[in-house]
Design a protein around this motif. Structure first.
Motif, PDB file in Angstrom:
ATOM      1  N   ASN A 121      50.323  45.493  47.746  1.00 30.88           N
ATOM      2  CA  ASN A 121      48.866  45.653  47.864  1.00 30.88           C
ATOM      3  C   ASN A 121      48.157  45.167  46.602  1.00 30.88           C
ATOM      4  O   ASN A 121      47.156  44.430  46.678  1.00 30.88           O
ATOM      5  N   ASP A 122      48.674  45.559  45.454  1.00 33.04           N
ATOM      6  CA  ASP A 122      48.069  45.130  44.193  1.00 33.04           C
ATOM      7  C   ASP A 122      48.204  43.621  43.997  1.00 33.04           C
ATOM      8  O   ASP A 122      47.260  42.940  43.594  1.00 33.04           O
ATOM      9  N   LEU A 125      45.849  41.564  46.418  1.00 30.46           N
ATOM     10  CA  LEU A 125      44.449  41.560  45.996  1.00 30.46           C
ATOM     11  C   LEU A 125      44.241  40.682  44.772  1.00 30.46           C
ATOM     12  O   LEU A 125      43.239  39.965  44.665  1.00 30.46           O
ATOM     13  N   ARG A 126      45.195  40.720  43.853  1.00 30.61           N
ATOM     14  CA  ARG A 126      45.081  39.905  42.647  1.00 30.61           C
ATOM     15  C   ARG A 126      45.167  38.416  42.991  1.00 30.61           C
ATOM     16  O   ARG A 126      44.335  37.614  42.537  1.00 30.61           O
ATOM     17  N   SER A 129      42.112  37.243  44.938  1.00 32.74           N
ATOM     18  CA  SER A 129      40.928  37.192  44.088  1.00 32.74           C
ATOM     19  C   SER A 129      40.909  35.912  43.254  1.00 32.74           C
ATOM     20  O   SER A 129      39.850  35.307  43.062  1.00 32.74           O
ATOM     21  N   ASP A 134      39.601  37.054  48.836  1.00 31.16           N
ATOM     22  CA  ASP A 134      39.679  38.492  49.094  1.00 31.16           C
ATOM     23  C   ASP A 134      38.744  38.927  50.212  1.00 31.16           C
ATOM     24  O   ASP A 134      39.030  39.899  50.913  1.00 31.16           O
TER      25      ASP A 134
END
Length: 256
Positions: A121-122, A125-126, A129, A134
Motif C-alpha cells: 500500500n505504501d 501510493l509512493r 505519486s 494516484d
C-alpha cells in the motif's frame, strides 16, 4: 552464492557487459559490446532503430544467454532468474492488463517482487505519486491514455525499490512538465546509490545522464560522459557527436 559469482561490493559494477557477441541463429546483432553501470550512475544507450538495443537489454535481464562474452548483474552471471527481483524493468511497449485497474496492475507486478501487505500500500501510493497517477489508480487501464499507460509502467518499475532500473524509452508519450519531474525522481534514485540504465533517442534525456553508450550497426561507437563525447568529436550537441561518430565508423568500415 551462484557458481561463478564474484562477491559484489559497492565498488563493483551493478551491470557488467564484457566482449558481448549476441544474435539470432547465424545472424550477429551485437559485436564485442563492453558496458558497465555502477552504483548511483545513470547510463543511456543511444541508438538508431535496428541497432540491437532490444537484444542488449534482453541479454542483460537474462532473456537470452550470450553467444560469447559475459553479462553480470550484481556479480552474478546472467541468465539467472534469482536476479530478476533486483531489476525494475520498463519496456518500450506497455505490458499491462487493460481489464484491470491501475492499482490491480500494481498489485500483480508488485507480488512478483514479493511486495505485499501494508508495504505494498505504501509503495503503490509512493510510486503512483511520482508519476502523477494516484488520482486514477481505481480506473481500468483500458480507459487510460497512452501517456497514462507509460506512467503506470514506470510506477511498476519503481514499486519494489529495486537496486537496478532498466528503462526503455521512459519519457515517450509524457508531457514536458512530467518529464522534468520524472528526471528529478531518477536523479534522486541515483543519489540513493541505485543504478539506472535507459535507452533513448531524445537527446535532452541523454544530456541528463552520467554516461552515454552510442551503439550503431551493432557496435559501440562512442562511450563516456555527455561532455567527454561532445569534446571527442568537437561537437556542440550530443546529436552532432553521434552523427560524427557514425561517419567515423563508416569510414573505418570502408577501409576494412
Amino acid at each position: 552464492m551462484t557458481k561463478g559469482t564474484m562477491p559484489h561490493t559497492l565498488e563493483s559494477p551493478t551491470i557488467k557487459v564484457s566482449h558481448l557477441v549476441q544474435g539470432y541463429g547465424k545472424r550477429v546483432i551485437l559485436r564485442n559490446i563492453d558496458c558497465e553501470v555502477r552504483h548511483g550512475e545513470i547510463v543511456a544507450l543511444i541508438r538508431p532503430s535496428g541497432s540491437g538495443k532490444i537484444t542488449l537489454i534482453s541479454t542483460i535481464v537474462g532473456m537470452m544467454p550470450p553467444k560469447s562474452g559475459t553479462v553480470q548483474v550484481l556479480g552474478t552471471p546472467m541468465p539467472d532468474r534469482t536476479m530478476l527481483g533486483n531489476i525494475g524493468f520498463m519496456a518500450q511497449t506497455d505490458a499491462l492488463y487493460t481489464n484491470l485497474s491501475g492499482l490491480e496492475n500494481l498489485r500483480f507486478f508488485a507480488s512478483l517482487q514479493h511486495v505485499r501487505g501494508k508495504h505494498f500500500n505504501d509503495a503503490a501510493l509512493r510510486a503512483a505519486s511520482v508519476v502523477h497517477l494516484d488520482h486514477a489508480l481505481s480506473n481500468r487501464v483500458s480507459h487510460y491514455s497512452g501517456g497514462m499507460k507509460r506512467r503506470l509502467s514506470m510506477a511498476i518499475a519503481l514499486i519494489g525499490d529495486p537496486p537496478i532500473l532498466i528503462l526503455d524509452e521512459p519519457t515517450v508519450g509524457i508531457d514536458p512538465q512530467l518529464r522534468r519531474e520524472l528526471w528529478n525522481e531518477l536523479h534522486r534514485i541515483a543519489d540513493q546509490g541505485r543504478s539506472i540504465l535507459l535507452t533513448t533517442h531524445v537527446m535532452a534525456d541523454a544530456a541528463q545522464t552520467d554516461t552515454l553508450l552510442m551503439i550503431r550497426q551493432g557496435r559501440a561507437i562512442a562511450q563516456g560522459s555527455p561532455t567527454a563525447v561532445k569534446n571527442l568529436y568537437q561537437a556542440t550537441s550530443i546529436e552532432d557527436a553521434f552523427i560524427e561518430a557514425g561517419k567515423e565508423q563508416d569510414a573505418n568500415h570502408s577501409n576494412d
